[in-house]
Design a protein around this motif. Sequence first.
Motif, mmCIF file in Angstrom:
data_model
loop_
_atom_site.group_PDB
_atom_site.id
_atom_site.type_symbol
_atom_site.label_atom_id
_atom_site.label_comp_id
_atom_site.label_asym_id
_atom_site.label_seq_id
_atom_site.Cartn_x
_atom_site.Cartn_y
_atom_site.Cartn_z
ATOM 1 N N MET A 149 43.117 43.802 37.495
ATOM 2 C CA MET A 149 42.629 42.155 37.597
ATOM 3 C C MET A 149 41.302 42.005 36.990
ATOM 4 O O MET A 149 40.507 41.298 37.145
ATOM 5 N N SER A 150 41.341 42.597 35.830
ATOM 6 C CA SER A 150 39.981 42.516 35.053
ATOM 7 C C SER A 150 40.736 41.957 33.416
ATOM 8 O O SER A 150 41.563 42.505 33.048
ATOM 9 N N LEU A 151 39.790 41.327 32.983
ATOM 10 C CA LEU A 151 40.057 41.071 31.194
ATOM 11 C C LEU A 151 39.854 42.045 30.380
ATOM 12 O O LEU A 151 38.554 42.681 30.743
ATOM 13 N N ALA A 152 40.564 42.278 29.439
ATOM 14 C CA ALA A 152 39.847 43.274 28.431
ATOM 15 C C ALA A 152 38.727 42.666 27.668
ATOM 16 O O ALA A 152 38.605 41.396 27.646
ATOM 17 N N SER A 153 37.706 43.515 27.346
ATOM 18 C CA SER A 153 36.489 43.178 26.754
ATOM 19 C C SER A 153 36.691 42.158 25.567
ATOM 20 O O SER A 153 35.937 41.001 25.500
ATOM 21 N N GLU A 154 37.783 42.211 24.766
ATOM 22 C CA GLU A 154 37.955 41.164 23.715
ATOM 23 C C GLU A 154 38.388 39.792 24.245
ATOM 24 O O GLU A 154 38.301 38.795 23.472
ATOM 25 N N HIS A 155 38.643 39.692 25.326
ATOM 26 C CA HIS A 155 39.120 38.232 25.849
ATOM 27 C C HIS A 155 38.131 37.712 26.704
ATOM 28 O O HIS A 155 38.149 36.512 27.341
ATOM 29 N N LYS A 156 36.813 38.231 26.935
ATOM 30 C CA LYS A 156 35.723 37.844 27.775
ATOM 31 C C LYS A 156 35.048 36.928 26.844
ATOM 32 O O LYS A 156 34.100 37.305 25.896
ATOM 33 N N PRO A 157 35.007 35.572 27.408
ATOM 34 C CA PRO A 157 34.175 34.531 26.603
ATOM 35 C C PRO A 157 32.562 34.831 26.786
ATOM 36 O O PRO A 157 32.153 35.262 27.736
ATOM 37 N N LYS A 158 31.835 34.733 25.931
ATOM 38 C CA LYS A 158 30.249 35.181 26.085
ATOM 39 C C LYS A 158 29.690 33.834 26.568
ATOM 40 O O LYS A 158 29.911 32.748 26.396
ATOM 41 N N ASN A 159 28.608 34.130 27.342
ATOM 42 C CA ASN A 159 27.520 33.095 27.554
ATOM 43 C C ASN A 159 28.268 31.994 28.566
ATOM 44 O O ASN A 159 28.121 30.828 28.504
ATOM 45 N N VAL A 160 29.029 32.480 29.445
ATOM 46 C CA VAL A 160 29.747 31.539 30.634
ATOM 47 C C VAL A 160 28.849 31.622 31.781
ATOM 48 O O VAL A 160 28.564 32.487 32.273
ATOM 49 N N ARG A 161 28.879 30.209 32.099
ATOM 50 C CA ARG A 161 28.210 30.173 33.329
ATOM 51 C C ARG A 161 29.015 29.882 34.555
ATOM 52 O O ARG A 161 28.524 30.323 35.836
ATOM 53 N N ARG A 162 30.108 29.275 34.423
ATOM 54 C CA ARG A 162 30.898 28.890 35.563
ATOM 55 C C ARG A 162 32.121 29.460 35.318
ATOM 56 O O ARG A 162 32.743 29.161 34.354
ATOM 57 N N ILE A 163 32.968 30.089 36.326
ATOM 58 C CA ILE A 163 34.134 30.599 36.043
ATOM 59 C C ILE A 163 35.037 30.120 37.382
ATOM 60 O O ILE A 163 34.527 29.987 38.475
ATOM 61 N N ILE A 164 36.092 29.581 36.850
ATOM 62 C CA ILE A 164 37.238 28.881 37.823
ATOM 63 C C ILE A 164 38.259 30.191 38.077
ATOM 64 O O ILE A 164 38.746 30.647 36.999
ATOM 65 N N ILE A 165 38.524 30.669 39.311
ATOM 66 C CA ILE A 165 39.259 31.601 39.739
ATOM 67 C C ILE A 165 40.408 31.046 40.352
ATOM 68 O O ILE A 165 40.263 30.726 41.440
ATOM 69 N N LYS A 166 41.779 31.118 39.868
ATOM 70 C CA LYS A 166 42.765 30.741 40.545
ATOM 71 C C LYS A 166 43.593 32.049 41.116
ATOM 72 O O LYS A 166 43.924 32.766 40.333
ATOM 73 N N VAL A 167 43.531 31.780 42.484
ATOM 74 C CA VAL A 167 44.299 33.132 43.152
ATOM 75 C C VAL A 167 45.723 32.339 43.841
ATOM 76 O O VAL A 167 45.530 31.538 44.817
ATOM 77 N N GLY A 168 46.659 32.831 43.407
ATOM 78 C CA GLY A 168 48.080 32.676 43.975
ATOM 79 C C GLY A 168 48.358 33.477 45.195
ATOM 80 O O GLY A 168 47.683 34.223 45.686
ATOM 81 N N THR A 169 49.304 32.893 45.861
ATOM 82 C CA THR A 169 49.865 33.505 47.116
ATOM 83 C C THR A 169 50.029 34.862 46.833
ATOM 84 O O THR A 169 49.703 35.793 47.850
ATOM 85 N N SER A 170 50.643 35.483 45.712
ATOM 86 C CA SER A 170 51.227 36.886 45.546
ATOM 87 C C SER A 170 49.977 37.772 45.518
ATOM 88 O O SER A 170 49.951 38.832 46.002
ATOM 89 N N MET A 171 48.626 37.194 45.417
ATOM 90 C CA MET A 171 47.520 37.919 45.188
ATOM 91 C C MET A 171 46.935 38.228 46.655
ATOM 92 O O MET A 171 46.132 39.246 46.737
ATOM 93 N N LEU A 172 47.363 37.422 47.672
ATOM 94 C CA LEU A 172 46.566 37.373 48.761
ATOM 95 C C LEU A 172 47.517 37.739 50.087
ATOM 96 O O LEU A 172 47.263 37.956 51.070
ATOM 97 N N THR A 173 48.761 38.209 49.562
ATOM 98 C CA THR A 173 49.667 38.543 50.633
ATOM 99 C C THR A 173 50.460 39.859 50.143
ATOM 100 O O THR A 173 50.201 40.386 49.000
#
Length: 66
Positions: free
Chosen positions: A1-25
Amino acid sequence: MSLASEHKPKNVRRIIIKVGTSMLTTAKGHFSLSAAGQLVDQIARLRSKGKECIVVSSGAIACGMD
């Protein structure tokens, strides 16, 4: 559930996390307390680094059915 370091944007203050049904069940469609706990742990780590986290979930209906 984590991004590879090359895909992590720098200097981000706000993160939107979309959680689908399959992640919670589970495979049987029941609410997974352990998966929710892992999500909470990850959000807590982000918050401790000063990030604002907004969680959007389509899994609310499935969780309410359990």
